[in-house]
Scaffold this active site. Structure first.
Site, PDB file in Angstrom:
ATOM      1  N   LYS A 181       0.852  -1.193   0.000  1.00 35.21           N
ATOM      2  CA  LYS A 181       0.000   0.000   0.000  1.00 35.21           C
ATOM      3  C   LYS A 181       0.882   1.234   0.000  1.00 35.21           C
ATOM      4  O   LYS A 181       1.464   1.602   1.008  1.00 35.21           O
ATOM      5  CB  LYS A 181      -0.933   0.053   1.203  1.00 35.21           C
ATOM      6  N   GLY A 234       7.288   4.913   8.051  1.00 41.47           N
ATOM      7  CA  GLY A 234       6.460   6.114   8.201  1.00 41.47           C
ATOM      8  C   GLY A 234       6.696   6.746   9.555  1.00 41.47           C
ATOM      9  O   GLY A 234       7.739   6.523  10.195  1.00 41.47           O
ATOM     10  N   SER A 235       5.702   7.497   9.993  1.00 40.43           N
ATOM     11  CA  SER A 235       5.867   8.250  11.240  1.00 40.43           C
ATOM     12  C   SER A 235       5.813   7.310  12.449  1.00 40.43           C
ATOM     13  O   SER A 235       5.182   6.249  12.400  1.00 40.43           O
ATOM     14  CB  SER A 235       4.758   9.287  11.354  1.00 40.43           C
ATOM     15  N   THR A 236       6.440   7.729  13.536  1.00 35.75           N
ATOM     16  CA  THR A 236       6.441   6.931  14.765  1.00 35.75           C
ATOM     17  C   THR A 236       5.020   6.789  15.299  1.00 35.75           C
ATOM     18  O   THR A 236       4.633   5.725  15.796  1.00 35.75           O
ATOM     19  CB  THR A 236       7.380   7.572  15.806  1.00 35.75           C
ATOM     20  N   THR A 238       2.080   6.701  13.629  1.00 37.73           N
ATOM     21  CA  THR A 238       1.331   5.676  12.886  1.00 37.73           C
ATOM     22  C   THR A 238       1.932   4.297  13.141  1.00 37.73           C
ATOM     23  O   THR A 238       1.201   3.318  13.325  1.00 37.73           O
ATOM     24  CB  THR A 238       1.320   6.006  11.373  1.00 37.73           C
ATOM     25  N   GLY A 239       3.272   4.227  13.160  1.00 34.62           N
ATOM     26  CA  GLY A 239       3.948   2.940  13.378  1.00 34.62           C
ATOM     27  C   GLY A 239       3.554   2.314  14.709  1.00 34.62           C
ATOM     28  O   GLY A 239       3.267   1.110  14.786  1.00 34.62           O
ATOM     29  N   GLU A 256      10.107   1.016  10.426  1.00 34.03           N
ATOM     30  CA  GLU A 256      11.179   1.988  10.223  1.00 34.03           C
ATOM     31  C   GLU A 256      10.536   3.353  10.357  1.00 34.03           C
ATOM     32  O   GLU A 256       9.752   3.764   9.508  1.00 34.03           O
ATOM     33  CB  GLU A 256      11.807   1.748   8.841  1.00 34.03           C
ATOM     34  N   GLU A 391      10.326  15.441  15.159  1.00 39.19           N
ATOM     35  CA  GLU A 391      10.714  15.330  13.755  1.00 39.19           C
ATOM     36  C   GLU A 391       9.928  16.342  12.917  1.00 39.19           C
ATOM     37  O   GLU A 391       8.704  16.343  12.919  1.00 39.19           O
ATOM     38  CB  GLU A 391      10.410  13.910  13.259  1.00 39.19           C
TER      39      GLU A 391
HETATM   40  P1  ADP Z   1       2.900  10.837   7.226  1.00 38.55           P
HETATM   41  O1  ADP Z   1       2.271  11.358   8.487  1.00 38.55           O
HETATM   42  O2  ADP Z   1       4.242  11.375   7.012  1.00 38.55           O
HETATM   43  O3  ADP Z   1       2.030  10.878   5.995  1.00 38.55           O
HETATM   44  P2  ADP Z   1       2.299   8.139   7.970  1.00 38.55           P
HETATM   45  O4  ADP Z   1       3.158   7.377   8.881  1.00 38.55           O
HETATM   46  O5  ADP Z   1       0.969   8.548   8.489  1.00 38.55           O
HETATM   47  O6  ADP Z   1       3.187   9.325   7.494  1.00 38.55           O
HETATM   48  O7  ADP Z   1       2.071   7.368   6.611  1.00 38.55           O
HETATM   49  C1  ADP Z   1       2.905   6.396   6.094  1.00 38.55           C
HETATM   50  C2  ADP Z   1       2.067   5.327   5.443  1.00 38.55           C
HETATM   51  O8  ADP Z   1       1.193   4.779   6.422  1.00 38.55           O
HETATM   52  C3  ADP Z   1       1.162   5.823   4.312  1.00 38.55           C
HETATM   53  O9  ADP Z   1       1.087   4.821   3.313  1.00 38.55           O
HETATM   54  C4  ADP Z   1      -0.172   5.981   5.009  1.00 38.55           C
HETATM   55  O10 ADP Z   1      -1.281   5.871   4.142  1.00 38.55           O
HETATM   56  C5  ADP Z   1      -0.131   4.817   5.957  1.00 38.55           C
HETATM   57  N1  ADP Z   1      -1.041   4.958   7.118  1.00 38.55           N
HETATM   58  C6  ADP Z   1      -1.364   6.078   7.787  1.00 38.55           C
HETATM   59  N2  ADP Z   1      -2.239   5.805   8.774  1.00 38.55           N
HETATM   60  C7  ADP Z   1      -2.479   4.481   8.739  1.00 38.55           C
HETATM   61  C8  ADP Z   1      -3.314   3.583   9.484  1.00 38.55           C
HETATM   62  N3  ADP Z   1      -4.077   4.002  10.489  1.00 38.55           N
HETATM   63  N4  ADP Z   1      -3.300   2.276   9.139  1.00 38.55           N
HETATM   64  C9  ADP Z   1      -2.536   1.821   8.134  1.00 38.55           C
HETATM   65  N5  ADP Z   1      -1.750   2.609   7.388  1.00 38.55           N
HETATM   66  C10 ADP Z   1      -1.707   3.928   7.678  1.00 38.55           C
END
Ligand code: ADP
Length: 498
Positions: A181, A234-236, A238-239, A256, A391
């Site tokens: 995705k 991605g971001s900490t 969301t991770g 990561e 960050e």
């Molecule tokens: P940013 O805030 O820099 O956009 P994210 O960490 O939110 O970074 O996004 C990185 C990836 O994670 C993207 O592909 C985003 O669509 C996905 N993402 C964001 N939120 C969720 C979630 N709740 N569940 C699964 N994937 C997510």
């Protein structure tokens, strides 16, 4: 036909070897960050699409040619995919720039480098070996490394193809199937890459790409019961959320995440090189990398002179059209991120940091429409300020002075993150000692931002779990099965084992 009357291309998802519309029949616009205008329509995937893709990947894992394919043949397919990417590098680079605003010159370089991941893991596919153990029982015990099953790769927008490849190449080499995705802002190149997956001859369902927003399609993927591994960059924030969702059914994760990496310059460094390294570390990719050297720690003896040199160099940086061969700093990749960075500049000003460079929109026609921010440098930053702890993910550098090695290590490690660190010094004893003391997954000495398919990459502390790249990268996608083959003539006592 004029640009106004040309309809925007409608992208399609790639599920089970087919190009499909989303179940919702809804699309959203993806925007070119240089012009701030939409250029394509992306399928708005939801739980139904996620389920379809995961089931396809699960079928391909258990049945069909992939399930019984010898690893050497898997390797051949991976190799072919690498070669196709090399062939189509210019086209892919062009798309990447349109979607995320990175420099064309940099993307051409990066996309020509990406095939190495496929070549490296293609070579590894048939070298995954188990072991025979010196068993103390009347048995032969040995191990068999096995793939996990369906692996989900969730990728951000800053380096879409590269970070997709970090996941795809080792997962496939290990024998898994994959659902990717890409980020909602940058779905085009992952979909384009599927044309090459198809051309390379991967069986249907082995690689799938679904598109859409995190909560709408990312979460249904993460919580799908047939998924065994989540690879996320991605971001900490969301991770950590995905980690907790994955924990519910004990799925494996590789995360990561963010960073606030220190780039440490000692007085005995080759200062001109250090200036270049610091500039590359924070202004490369317009600061939108997890490894950005966003905290510059400078030894007090050279602080003022170094900041002068750095500001002079950074003032000359050419900001503008990412396709222009002389441009060094392109736009921010999307409006949301632009607003976030502008917010942090305001925070830094209010916290009392001293802005010595930038902070605004660059002057001139070329930067009038896109999401542009000047290279920005703050001095008099204290490591407790938000600008030193959080960050920013943009071209904003915080400069913090230090007196000696101990103080530098103290400041560097005083962070929730631990992704990377840079050390600039002419003293190799010091470099080596610091490389041991710094809490970071990568330590660069007299260089910065180097990555390779051969070398593990990942974070300490809140910067992540697991490693990508190199031999360690493939272990994330394997599990060990121990097999016991008895050599005993009879089972003496079934109630006493061990
Ligand atoms: P940013 O805030 O820099 O956009 P994210 O960490 O939110 O970074 O996004 C990185 C990836 O994670 C993207 O592909 C985003 O669509 C996905 N993402 C964001 N939120 C969720 C979630 N709740 N569940 C699964 N994937 C997510």
């Amino acid at each position: 036909m004029s640009e106004l009357t040309t309809p925007m291309p409608k992208l399609r998802m790639y599920i089970d070897g087919e190009w499909v519309a989303p179940a919702s029949r809804e699309y959203f616009e993806t925007v070119d960050p240089f012009t701030a205008r939409p250029w394509a329509l992306v399928p708005r995937g939801n739980a139904e699409d996620a389920d379809r893709a995961v089931r396809a990947a699960d079928r391909a894992f258990r049945e069909g040619p992939w399930a019984t394919m010898h690893p050497t043949v898997r390797g051949k397919l991976l190799y072919r995919l690498g070669a196709l990417m090399e062939e189509h590098a210019d086209e892919l680079a062009d798309l990447e720039v349109r979607d995320n605003g990175r420099l064309l010159a940099e993307m051409q370089h990066q996309i020509r480098y990406i095939p190495n991941w496929f070549y490296y893991y293609a070579g590894l596919a048939d070298k995954i070996e188990g072991a025979v153990y010196p068993c103390d029982k009347p048995a032969l015990s040995f191990s068999q490394p096995e793939p996990l099953g369906v692996c989900v790769g969730i990728v951000p927008w800053n380096a879409p193809l590269l970070l997709m490849t970090f996941k795809l190449a080792p997962a496939l080499a290990a024998g898994n199937t994959v659902v990717l995705k890409p980020a909602e802002h940058t779905s085009a190149t992952a979909l384009k890459a599927m044309e090459l997956v198809e051309k390379a001859g991967f069986p249907k369902g082995v690689v799938n790409v679904v598109t859409g927003f995190g909560p709408e399609i990312g979460e249904p993927l993460v919580t799908h019961r047939l998924v065994r591994h989540i690879g996320f960059t991605g971001s900490t924030r969301t991770g950590a959320h995905l980690y907790s969702l994955a924990a519910r059914d004990v799925k494996r994760v590789s995360l990561e995440l963010g960073g606030k990496s220190p780039n440490i310059v000692f007085a005995d460094a080759e200062l001109d090189n250090a200036v270049r390294g610091v500039v590359g570390g924070i202004f490369g990719a317009t600061g939108q990398t997890c490894i950005a050297g966003s905290r510059l720690l400078v030894q007090d003896r050279v602080h003022d002179a170094f900041v002068d040199k750095l500001a002079a160099f950074s003032r000359q940086v050419r900001v503008g059209d990412p396709r222009h061969p002389q441009t060094q700093l392109g736009p921010i990749a999307n409006r949301m991120q632009y607003d976030k960075i502008v917010g942090y500049i305001d925070v830094a000003d209010k916290e009392g940091a001293h802005r010595v460079l930038g902070g605004g929109r660059p002057p001139g026609e070329e930067c009038s429409e896109g999401f542009f921010i000047e290279p920005t440098i703050y001095t008099a930053v204290n490591n407790d300020m938000r600008i030193a702890r959080e960050e920013v993910f943009g071209p904003v550098l915080s400069v913090i002075p230090f007196h000696d090695e101990d103080e530098a290590v103290g400041i560097a490690n005083d962070s929730d993150f631990g992704l990377a660190a840079g050390v600039w010094t002419g003293d190799m004893r010091r470099a080596l000692l610091l490389s041991r003391r710094l809490q970071a997954g990568s330590v660069w000495i007299n260089t910065y931002r180097d990555i390779s398919y051969t070398t593990p990459f990942g974070g300490y502390k809140m910067s992540g779990i697991g490693r990508e790249n190199g031999l360690e990268g493939i272990r994330e996608y394997l599990q060990t099965k121990a097999v016991w083959l008895s050599t005993a003539r009879e089972i003496a006592n079934p109630f006493v084992i061990g």
